[in-house]
Design a protein around this motif. Structure first.
Motif, PDB file in Angstrom:
ATOM      1  N   TYR A   1       0.841  -1.193   0.000  1.00 29.61           N
ATOM      2  CA  TYR A   1       0.000   0.000   0.000  1.00 29.61           C
ATOM      3  C   TYR A   1       0.875   1.241   0.000  1.00 29.61           C
ATOM      4  CZ  TYR A   1      -3.823  -3.096   1.248  1.00 29.61           C
ATOM      5  OH  TYR A   1      -4.759  -4.090   1.233  1.00 29.61           O
ATOM      6  N   LEU A   2       0.389   2.275  -0.624  1.00 28.75           N
ATOM      7  CA  LEU A   2       1.004   3.589  -0.496  1.00 28.75           C
ATOM      8  C   LEU A   2       0.469   4.171   0.805  1.00 28.75           C
ATOM      9  CD1 LEU A   2       2.712   5.897  -1.681  1.00 28.75           C
ATOM     10  CD2 LEU A   2       0.597   6.774  -2.695  1.00 28.75           C
ATOM     11  N   ILE A   3       1.388   4.512   1.708  1.00 26.64           N
ATOM     12  CA  ILE A   3       0.969   5.083   2.978  1.00 26.64           C
ATOM     13  C   ILE A   3       1.364   6.552   3.017  1.00 26.64           C
ATOM     14  CG2 ILE A   3       1.131   2.875   4.173  1.00 26.64           C
ATOM     15  CD1 ILE A   3       3.673   4.038   5.560  1.00 26.64           C
ATOM     16  N   ARG A   4       0.593   7.310   3.797  1.00 27.28           N
ATOM     17  CA  ARG A   4       0.880   8.734   3.987  1.00 27.28           C
ATOM     18  C   ARG A   4       0.807   9.066   5.470  1.00 27.28           C
ATOM     19  NH1 ARG A   4      -2.092   9.090  -0.916  1.00 27.28           N
ATOM     20  NH2 ARG A   4      -0.820  10.050  -2.527  1.00 27.28           N
ATOM     21  N   HIS A   5       1.751   9.911   5.885  1.00 19.26           N
ATOM     22  CA  HIS A   5       1.759  10.412   7.256  1.00 19.26           C
ATOM     23  C   HIS A   5       2.328  11.826   7.209  1.00 19.26           C
ATOM     24  CE1 HIS A   5       2.912  10.927  11.463  1.00 19.26           C
ATOM     25  NE2 HIS A   5       1.962  10.047  11.723  1.00 19.26           N
ATOM     26  N   PRO A   6       1.769  12.768   7.993  1.00 19.98           N
ATOM     27  CA  PRO A   6       2.236  14.147   7.922  1.00 19.98           C
ATOM     28  C   PRO A   6       3.706  14.340   8.291  1.00 19.98           C
ATOM     29  CG  PRO A   6       0.431  13.929   9.515  1.00 19.98           C
ATOM     30  CD  PRO A   6       0.627  12.610   8.879  1.00 19.98           C
ATOM     31  N   VAL A   7       4.268  13.461   9.101  1.00 24.09           N
ATOM     32  CA  VAL A   7       5.676  13.581   9.498  1.00 24.09           C
ATOM     33  C   VAL A   7       6.595  12.852   8.528  1.00 24.09           C
ATOM     34  CG1 VAL A   7       7.355  13.023  11.303  1.00 24.09           C
ATOM     35  CG2 VAL A   7       5.104  13.905  11.929  1.00 24.09           C
ATOM     36  N   LEU A   8       6.229  11.620   8.142  1.00 22.88           N
ATOM     37  CA  LEU A   8       7.097  10.798   7.290  1.00 22.88           C
ATOM     38  C   LEU A   8       6.926  11.043   5.799  1.00 22.88           C
ATOM     39  CD1 LEU A   8       7.054   7.250   8.929  1.00 22.88           C
ATOM     40  CD2 LEU A   8       8.825   8.997   9.048  1.00 22.88           C
ATOM     41  N   GLY A   9       5.819  11.595   5.408  1.00 22.55           N
ATOM     42  CA  GLY A   9       5.550  11.737   3.976  1.00 22.55           C
ATOM     43  C   GLY A   9       4.839  10.496   3.465  1.00 22.55           C
ATOM     44  N   GLU A  10       5.213  10.046   2.275  1.00 21.04           N
ATOM     45  CA  GLU A  10       4.536   8.882   1.697  1.00 21.04           C
ATOM     46  C   GLU A  10       5.536   7.889   1.132  1.00 21.04           C
ATOM     47  OE1 GLU A  10       3.375  10.055  -2.819  1.00 21.04           O
ATOM     48  OE2 GLU A  10       2.064  10.836  -1.263  1.00 21.04           O
ATOM     49  N   GLY A  11       5.098   6.648   1.039  1.00 21.56           N
ATOM     50  CA  GLY A  11       5.927   5.588   0.493  1.00 21.56           C
ATOM     51  C   GLY A  11       5.202   4.258   0.573  1.00 21.56           C
ATOM     52  N   PRO A  12       5.755   3.229  -0.062  1.00 22.20           N
ATOM     53  CA  PRO A  12       5.105   1.920  -0.062  1.00 22.20           C
ATOM     54  C   PRO A  12       5.403   1.148   1.223  1.00 22.20           C
ATOM     55  CG  PRO A  12       7.091   1.842  -1.379  1.00 22.20           C
ATOM     56  CD  PRO A  12       6.933   3.268  -0.917  1.00 22.20           C
ATOM     57  N   LEU A  13       4.441   0.317   1.612  1.00 22.35           N
ATOM     58  CA  LEU A  13       4.612  -0.538   2.784  1.00 22.35           C
ATOM     59  C   LEU A  13       3.827  -1.820   2.548  1.00 22.35           C
ATOM     60  CD1 LEU A  13       5.920  -0.506   5.633  1.00 22.35           C
ATOM     61  CD2 LEU A  13       3.695   0.209   6.502  1.00 22.35           C
ATOM     62  N   PHE A  14       4.475  -2.966   2.770  1.00 19.56           N
ATOM     63  CA  PHE A  14       3.815  -4.268   2.617  1.00 19.56           C
ATOM     64  C   PHE A  14       3.152  -4.624   3.939  1.00 19.56           C
ATOM     65  CE2 PHE A  14       3.577  -8.905   2.500  1.00 19.56           C
ATOM     66  CZ  PHE A  14       2.930  -9.085   1.280  1.00 19.56           C
ATOM     67  N   LEU A  15       1.857  -4.884   3.895  1.00 22.16           N
ATOM     68  CA  LEU A  15       1.038  -5.077   5.085  1.00 22.16           C
ATOM     69  C   LEU A  15       0.416  -6.470   5.070  1.00 22.16           C
ATOM     70  CD1 LEU A  15       0.014  -3.256   7.470  1.00 22.16           C
ATOM     71  CD2 LEU A  15      -2.068  -2.966   6.116  1.00 22.16           C
TER      72      LEU A  15
END
Length: 96
Positions: A62-76
């Motif tokens: 999934y493409l994840i987003r967080h206000p501190v880290l930004g965005e990127g892929p993560l396998f869940l």
């Protein structure tokens, strides 16, 4: 995005937006960060998330987003459920 456990630990308890193919992003809360033993120059760690029962996510990237880290892929990977929420794990590694 290069991920380390130190980046995630201060974000425990905050929500991450997981993009899905159709509909609004699904918000999952980061519940904990557990680091495993380092081996051969790599550090392994797991991110444990929880989320709503009415919008379960399947195993996948999934493409994840967080206000501190930004965005990127993560396998869940879904790991279970109880009466109130779904549980997920993302196993990660980074160079030592």
């Amino acid at each position: 995005m290069i991920l380390t456990p130190e980046q995630f630990r201060p974000l425990t308890g905050s929500d991450f937006a997981f993009e899905v193919a159709e509909g609004a992003p699904v918000a999952l809360r980061l519940d904990s960060v557990n680091e495993a033993r380092s081996d051969q120059g790599f550090r392994q760690f797991s991110l444990y998330f929880s989320g709503p029962l009415d919008a379960p996510l399947m195993q996948g990237t999934y493409l994840i987003r967080h206000p501190v880290l930004g965005e990127g892929p993560l396998f869940l990977v879904p790991t279970g459920r109880d009466a109130e929420q779904m549980s997920y794990e993302a196993a990660c590694s980074c160079q030592d």
